[in-house]
Design a protein around this motif. Structure first.
Motif, short mmCIF file in Angstrom:
data_model
loop_
_atom_site.label_atom_id
_atom_site.label_comp_id
_atom_site.label_asym_id
_atom_site.label_seq_id
_atom_site.Cartn_x
_atom_site.Cartn_y
_atom_site.Cartn_z
N MET B 1 15.19 -30.62 19.66
CA MET B 1 14.21 -31.15 18.70
C MET B 1 13.51 -30.01 18.00
O MET B 1 13.33 -30.03 16.79
CB MET B 1 13.22 -32.03 19.47
N TRP B 2 13.14 -29.01 18.83
CA TRP B 2 12.41 -27.91 18.19
C TRP B 2 13.27 -26.66 18.02
O TRP B 2 12.76 -25.58 17.85
CB TRP B 2 11.19 -27.54 19.00
N ASP B 3 14.53 -26.83 18.12
CA ASP B 3 15.39 -25.66 18.06
C ASP B 3 15.13 -24.84 16.81
O ASP B 3 15.04 -23.60 16.85
CB ASP B 3 16.86 -26.09 18.09
N GLN B 4 14.97 -25.57 15.74
CA GLN B 4 14.76 -24.86 14.48
C GLN B 4 13.45 -24.08 14.52
O GLN B 4 13.38 -22.91 14.13
CB GLN B 4 14.74 -25.89 13.36
N GLU B 5 12.45 -24.75 15.05
CA GLU B 5 11.14 -24.07 15.10
C GLU B 5 11.19 -22.86 16.02
O GLU B 5 10.61 -21.82 15.72
CB GLU B 5 10.07 -25.06 15.57
N ILE B 6 11.90 -23.04 17.12
CA ILE B 6 11.97 -21.91 18.06
C ILE B 6 12.71 -20.75 17.40
O ILE B 6 12.33 -19.59 17.54
CB ILE B 6 12.68 -22.34 19.36
N ARG B 7 13.75 -21.09 16.69
CA ARG B 7 14.49 -20.02 16.02
C ARG B 7 13.61 -19.33 14.99
O ARG B 7 13.56 -18.10 14.89
CB ARG B 7 15.73 -20.62 15.36
N ALA B 8 12.85 -20.14 14.25
CA ALA B 8 11.94 -19.56 13.26
C ALA B 8 10.94 -18.65 13.96
O ALA B 8 10.64 -17.53 13.50
CB ALA B 8 11.22 -20.67 12.51
N MET B 9 10.43 -19.12 15.11
CA MET B 9 9.44 -18.34 15.84
C MET B 9 10.06 -17.02 16.32
O MET B 9 9.46 -15.95 16.16
CB MET B 9 8.97 -19.14 17.04
N ALA B 10 11.26 -17.11 16.84
CA ALA B 10 11.89 -15.91 17.34
C ALA B 10 12.10 -14.90 16.22
O ALA B 10 11.82 -13.70 16.38
CB ALA B 10 13.23 -16.25 18.00
N VAL B 150 4.28 -26.29 18.61
CA VAL B 150 4.92 -25.16 19.25
C VAL B 150 4.15 -23.88 18.95
O VAL B 150 4.01 -23.00 19.79
CB VAL B 150 6.37 -25.05 18.75
N TRP B 151 3.64 -23.81 17.74
CA TRP B 151 2.95 -22.60 17.33
C TRP B 151 1.66 -22.41 18.12
O TRP B 151 1.26 -21.29 18.39
CB TRP B 151 2.65 -22.63 15.83
N HIS B 208 11.43 -22.18 24.94
CA HIS B 208 12.81 -22.62 24.98
C HIS B 208 13.14 -23.25 26.33
O HIS B 208 13.76 -24.31 26.40
CB HIS B 208 13.72 -21.43 24.70
N TYR B 209 12.68 -22.58 27.39
CA TYR B 209 13.04 -23.09 28.71
C TYR B 209 12.22 -24.30 29.11
O TYR B 209 12.60 -25.03 30.01
CB TYR B 209 12.91 -21.98 29.76
N HIS B 210 11.08 -24.48 28.50
CA HIS B 210 10.25 -25.63 28.86
C HIS B 210 10.25 -26.69 27.77
O HIS B 210 9.36 -27.52 27.71
CB HIS B 210 8.81 -25.18 29.14
N ARG B 211 11.23 -26.67 26.89
CA ARG B 211 11.15 -27.59 25.74
C ARG B 211 11.24 -29.04 26.18
O ARG B 211 10.74 -29.91 25.50
CB ARG B 211 12.21 -27.25 24.71
N LYS B 212 11.82 -29.29 27.35
CA LYS B 212 11.89 -30.67 27.82
C LYS B 212 10.51 -31.18 28.22
O LYS B 212 10.17 -32.33 27.99
CB LYS B 212 12.84 -30.75 29.02
#
Lengths: 1091, 219
Positions: B1-10, B150-151, B208-212
């Protein structure tokens, strides 16, 4: 309430700690008794001759030049011509080698082995007394470092030799007024390589040429300082050693025939230039002997010693110069310096080898006899063996002398063996640690800490199933100890108490832990719901919670000398961090701010707060305000610190010096006014607090103390300061009055203090009680009390709820600001009790306050400010704790109990150490405020108990105050409850709320368990600190700083723990005393009320 | 769900870390005599400036900054002004805290203030970028249930790491090792910097590891 189990548990834990500390100390602290006897010319006589005075015989040398080059390692003195690329410290003293090879019968170079600790002061003691100085030389007066034992310098003075000294000023403090002439130079600045040496060189040659000396001591410091600053492997060392080479050459040129030259190092140095430990690099110095007249009987023979122990210089010098060997010397004469038997013709007036050995052995035997009769630390079997050996040798020698035949050479060898074994025995006793005892002590301490932790976690359970629980751990150690004692008695014939204690403590600890574990398991099995709670207390997550992490950091900081030196700031840093953690943590849990009723926010996940927003806001602002107060007082307290000598650029606080030493009158007045104002504030704040909670109404002993004794005591103190600050010459006509006042005022204060404390003990209740029959006009205007009890008919239930009813009155009186107010419930006689809500904390607070003023009396006047900060910090801590408890809603339900969480306890105990420093104390012996012993006793004491206890009270003032006040942490959230519940909530709920400390009486089990838990936690943190510093001392016992930093720290920490535990017990006992008095009071009250 | 956001954050974090790296390495190459210990204040301000510039640019480009209600120039200006004011106030706040922690009061005030500037640019600036000049929101974010995106979680982690890093950085100061990095405030600023970099790495990883488990409520 079960007061006795709590006390017995605490006493038991304290006893365990004490045993651990005692064992560790007995293994670690090397103690030696000083023998205060001196040798005289008459007592060492040769056998068989007429009793001529030993000192009258013309000695071999008339004069001696003693050149001490600090840290002259043997590597520095050796010369290796084959070494083509010498390091900066190699081959720089060619003069020694040249002389030895060119004039072999005039000079020798030996490695010179020092005994640890290889610090300059201990070494000077060592090679003047001939003994083995230990860390604690009992008999030494702590205040000054002067050597009281018999020593060479003293003996030189006795026979009228003129000792001229120049160089390191340590000598001046060790031998005050013993020198004919003395030119000391400051030794402390390690960075200064030249002041001392150049100072000596200015005077050395002129003095030598002159004729008003017999013994010339010159102590050069340049080499040592160069090592400390640059290390040996540095060009500066080459320069310094070359300079020393020149000095030795010039001295040799100026020597006369009757003069002996001794060039020696007092210790060596490591590759980094440090010393103090016992590695061979540090112990092996060099010894160079030279005389223009023949000194040795020939070139070096095979039988010459490889290494000369440092103690051997003392008897050698003494016999060469014709003075008696100092009484406590355990050294052995250097045989090569004495001619063999029958060849005395060369040296005039000298002694032969065997004669010298005989005199030496006789003196050593005499010392051994004296010492073993005074102290029992040398094992008796080795003492008796040595004595037998001596009597055998002496009879053999005496018969051979009497018969006129020359004794066998084996006799000399066996006398030497005897002397060596004496020295080895002494060294084993005084200079070697006992690792077994240290390990046992550490293990006992570790288990005691673990037990404290278990006690604090399982307090409720332990008290609930009380009975056999403590009896068994008390009986088993007795059995174990007796077993060991009888075993020892059977096998060895005597009892060593230490090992009986070890076994007793161990069995007790293990038995308790096993019982606790078993009962926990059974408890878990019985009560499934409690399982997660019980199982979690040893998990790493729980142990690494921030408060315990801070405590752990504190303990870890004790393992580094830098952190111990900067301890005051380190602890302040930790307190500050932990204090900031409280609001951050509360905010993280969403408890600091009132829950916003933002419709956008999903309220379901938030914990439903029991407190109204206004209460929350009020509590958080109290919390933040108190945090500000705490931080402010922490910051200000930094300005009261003293300075260790290791802290280079540090100025001790100006408030530390007594007023009488201030020269500037205006400054003096300012300081005085500041001190008096803080003293007044201290008193005023205490009284305000008591009055606020309605504790000043009754007429009991405590109230009398608070009303009269407290102010009187502070007036006494203020006057005492004024009197002691007056300059001596200002009021000449009043001198008598002043000296009388100096005597009388502090004594009066002591008496008042004692009276006050006694009165508090006698009558601790501060409850004012009134019974009235009729309703008052103003009473009816109050909202009717909402208690279920008021409608109940059964008198039993009525009595049960009497307490809330009483409390209700107090609250009304507080609300209206009026103290006496009657009320009436349904026509029954009403009972008014004022101050019942703070019945436990009021006497404790007063006790603390009184004690604080008493302790302030023992401090310099300027410390009043610091004490005021201490009081403020205590108040701030208590309020922070109370607010955070209210905010986290712990006390709202009974299920949570009254447990005090770790954070305030850790803060409380860290504050102890912080104020130890902020009252100008340091964990070093020179910083002890000896002046405290003379408060009220300006002419000194006859005994030692009184001054010792006064100095202890002064040193551990912070420990005492915080330990006595520790139970306040339990009471304060309840005391402050009145504010929290004054909101909408209090009246709306069931009738059982808001009775302040009466809650505790309603749940005696919870009360006792909380009290036990709090004390156990407090003891745990202090015990862990003792354990950590014991570990530091044990692990780092070979460290350079062990005798300067770690050992004193350990002793202060251990005595601090002793004081803390004693006063914690006093505090807890006071609480129990109140409890008992309260029980009697209720018994008296209930018939009255139900009549 | 937040993959995109996580990638943006990274990637955002990678850019910020790269800017820190460049601010350290470039001057070391270009400016003679530059070193992190020797010319510490210069390094400190360079890094603060680099972090400030990149974070403002990146967050502005990503559009994370909460939407303004009004779009008038005056409102934007006042927002900017308030942001600057808050930044300055946070510098003062950090300065005070650091002094209370035991930093010298007068002697090296400039060094202390520089450390405060660094801390502000590592923590407060991020708050400003993510939440805008709104102190209440800041306080709200730092609670267990306060994160709303996420931010916000990322902000929690980086700020905590930075502050803890600076706190741990104070530990070596009393030691008698006589190292150049023990001089005030080198160890603290280095600690803060390392903490910040750790936070930059840890935040996306943790999320990423706690996204669930992460559930954010109504934003």
């Amino acid at each position: 309430m079960k007061g006795l189990p709590v006390l017995s548990f605490l006493l038991w834990v304290c006893a365990l700690y004490f045993v651990g500390i005692y064992l560790f100390m007995s293994g670690f602290l090397l103690v030696r008794l000083e023998v205060n006897r001196t040798s005289t010319c008459g007592d060492v006589l040769q056998p068989g001759e007429d009793p001529a005075d030993f000192c009258r015989v013309p000695p071999r040398f008339r004069r001696v030049v003693l050149l001490i080059i600090d840290a002259l390692k043997i590597d520095f003195a050796r010369f290796d011509p084959r070494n083509t690329a010498p390091k900066p410290y190699e081959n720089k003293l060619p003069v020694l080698e040249e002389t030895v090879s060119s004039r072999p019968s005039h000079s020798r170079l030996y490695p010179f082995r020092a005994d640890p600790p290889t610090t300059t002061m201990q070494r000077i003691k060592g090679f003047t007394t001939g003994s083995l100085p230990t860390f604690v030389d009992v008999g030494n007066n702590f205040a000054s470092s002067a050597i009281l034992e018999d020593n060479l310098i003293h003996q030189f003075g006795q026979v009228g030799k003129r000792v001229v000294f120049m160089g390191d000023d340590t000598w001046e403090s060790l031998f005050p007024k013993k020198f004919h002439r003395s030119l000391p130079f400051p030794s402390f600045n390690v960075k200064d390589l030249h002041t001392v040496d150049n100072g000596i060189l200015q005077h050395l040659y002129t003095t030598m040429m002159g004729d008003d000396w017999d013994v010339l001591v010159a102590h050069f410091l340049g080499v040592d300082h160069c090592g400390h600053r640059f290390g040996p492997d540095h060009p500066a060392m080459a320069d310094k050693l070359t300079q020393m080479d020149g000095v030795i050459r010039s001295v040799i040129d100026r020597l006369q025939n009757d003069t002996l030259l001794v060039v020696m190092g007092d210790h060596g140095m490591t590759d980094t230039g440090d010393h103090g430990g016992e590695s061979q690099k540090e112990t092996d110095a060099s010894l160079f002997l030279y005389s223009p007249s023949s000194l040795f009987s020939g070139p070096p023979a095979q039988s010459e010693p490889d290494v000369v122990p440092q103690t051997d210089l003392v008897p050698t010098l003494a016999l060469l110069l014709g003075v008696p060997i100092p009484y406590s010397s355990v050294g052995q004469v250097l045989l090569p310096l004495f001619p063999p038997h029958g060849q005395i013709e060369g040296a005039v007036g000298g002694l032969s080898q065997l004669e010298a050995l005989w005199i030496n052995a006789k003196q050593v035997n005499r010392f051994l006899e004296t010492y073993s009769s005074m102290a029992k630390d040398i094992p008796p079997e080795s003492v008796s063996k040595l004595k037998d050996e001596f009597s055998r040798l002496s009879s053999e020698y005496l018969t051979s002398v009497r018969e006129g035949r020359s004794p066998s050479p084996e006799l000399a060898a066996s006398v030497q063996t005897y002397l060596t074994s004496v020295r080895d025995t002494c060294r084993a006793t005084w200079a070697q640690f006992n690792p077994l005892k240290m390990a046992a002590g550490l293990a006992i301490l570790a288990f005691a800490c673990l037990i404290c932790f278990v006690l604090s976690e399982l307090s409720l359970m332990l008290l609930r199933e009380d009975g056999p629980r403590l009896k068994a751990p008390l009986v088993t150690p007795l059995v174990g100890g007796v077993c060991v004692a009888s075993f020892q008695l059977l096998t060895r014939g005597y009892i060593e108490v230490a090992w009986c204690l070890v076994v007793a403590a161990f069995t007790s600890e293990l038995f308790f832990l096993w019982k606790a574990h078993r009962s926990r398991v059974s408890d878990t099995a019985k009560n499934g719901s409690k399982a997660p709670k019980c199982a979690s207390w040893l998990s790493p997550r729980c142990l690494l919670a921030p408060p315990l992490l801070v405590a752990l950091l504190r303990c870890a900081s004790l393992l580094s000398d830098s952190y111990v030196i900067a301890e005051g700031r380190v602890v302040t840093f930790l307190v500050f961090s932990l204090a900031l953690y409280i609001p951050v943590h509360l905010n993280w849990d969403g408890l600091l701010l009132p829950p916003s009723h933002d419709p956008l926010k999903c309220a379901g996940l938030l914990p439903s707060s029991a407190l109204s927003p206004s209460t929350v806001r009020k509590e958080s602002s109290t919390l933040l305000g108190c945090l500000g107060l705490l931080i402010g007082s922490l910051y200000l307290s930094l300005s009261f610190h003293g300075c260790r000598e290791e802290q280079g650029s540090c100025q001790p606080s100006p408030f530390l010096s007594p007023l009488s030493r201030l020269q500037d009158t205006q400054l003096k007045n300012l300081h005085y006014i500041l001190s008096v104002v803080s003293l007044g504030l201290w008193t005023h704040l205490l009284r305000c607090c008591l009055r606020h909670y309605g504790n000043l109404n009754s007429s009991g002993g405590t109230v009398f103390t608070a009303r009269w004794i407290l102010p009187l005591l502070s007036v006494c103190l203020g006057l005492h300061w004024a009197v002691s600050a007056t300059p001596e010459d200002s009021f000449r006509n009043l001198a008598k009055v002043i000296s009388l006042a100096q005597l009388a005022l502090p004594r009066a204060a002591f008496c008042l203090l004692g009276l006050g404390l006694f009165l508090i003990w006698l009558d601790p209740l501060t409850v004012f009680l009134k019974t009235r029959a009729g309703p008052l006009a103003r009473g009816s205007s109050l909202p009717p009390p909402r208690y279920r009890a008021s409608t109940s008919i059964s008198p039993q239930a009525e009595l049960h709820h009497l307490i809330p009813q009483i409390y209700q009155r107090i609250r009304h009186s507080l609300d209206d600001g009026e103290l006496t107010r009657g009320s009436e419930v349904e026509g029954r006689p009403a009972v008014e009790a004022y101050g019942l809500g703070t019945v436990y904390s009021a006497p404790l607070l007063l006790f603390c306050g009184l004690l604080g003023i008493g302790l302030l009396l023992l401090h310099p006047e300027g410390m009043a400010l610091s004490f005021l900060l201490l009081l403020l910090e205590m108040a701030a801590l208590l309020h922070i704790h109370a607010s955070s408890t209210t905010l986290s809603g712990l006390h709202g339900t009974f299920s949570g109990g009254y447990n005090v969480p770790w954070t305030p306890v850790v803060l409380w105990s860290l504050a102890t150490t912080q104020f130890f420093h902020a009252t100008g104390h340091l964990p070093t012996f020179p910083s002890i405020q000896w002046g405290a012993a003379f408060v009220g006793f300006p002419d000194g004491h006859t005994g030692t108990m009184l001054p010792a206890s006064l100095v202890t009270l002064n040193t551990f003032a912070a420990h005492i105050l915080f330990a006595v006040g520790c139970p306040l942490l339990l009471f304060w959230p309840l005391v402050c409850e009145v504010r929290g519940s004054r909101g909408e909530r209090a009246f709306g709920e069931e009738g059982e709320d808001a009775v302040m400390e009466m809650r505790l009486r309603e749940n005696p089990n919870q009360f006792t368990s909380a009290l036990l838990q709090l004390s156990a936690r407090y003891l745990f943190i202090h015990g862990a600190q003792v354990f950590a510093s014991a570990c530091a001392a044990a692990i780092l016992r070979r460290h350079l700083m062990v005798w300067k930093v770690f050992a004193p720290k350990l002793m202060f920490e251990a005595s601090g723990f002793l004081v803390t535990s004693v006063f914690l017990l006093i505090g807890v006992t006071l609480v129990l005393r109140v409890e008992i008095a309260l029980g009697h009071w209720f018994k008296r009250l209930i018939p009255d009320a139900s009549r | 769900m937040w993959d995109q956001e996580i990638r943006a954050m990274a990637s955002t974090h990678a850019i910020i870390a790269a800017s820190v790296f460049m601010a350290t390495v470039l001057p070391a190459v270009l400016v003679p005599g530059f070193s992190v210990y020797g010319t510490h204040l210069l390094w400190l301000y360079l890094v603060s400036g680099a972090v400030t510039a990149t974070s403002v640019a990146v967050f502005w480009l990503l559009g994370i900054t909460p939407p303004t209600k009004k779009h008038t120039l005056g409102y934007k200006l006042s927002r900017l002004f308030r942001s600057c004011l808050y930044f300055f106030l946070s510098c003062l706040f950090f300065h005070t805290v650091v002094v209370l922690y035991g930093a010298p009061l007068i002697e090296s005030a400039l060094e202390t203030f520089s450390l405060a500037v660094l801390l502000s640019s590592l923590t407060t600036l991020r708050c400003l970028c993510v939440l805008g000049p709104n102190v209440q929101a800041w306080i709200r974010v730092f609670s267990r249930h306060g994160a709303m995106s996420v931010w916000d979680t990322c902000l929690q982690i980086t700020v905590a790491c930075t502050v803890v890093g600076a706190w741990v950085g104070a530990f070596p100061i009393p030691l008698d090792w006589d190292r150049p990095w023990q001089v005030w405030p080198v160890s603290c600023s280095l600690g803060a910097m390392f903490g910040f970099l750790t936070g930059l790495v840890a935040a996306p990883a943790w999320i990423h590891y706690h996204r669930k488990q992460l559930t954010y409520k109504c934003k």
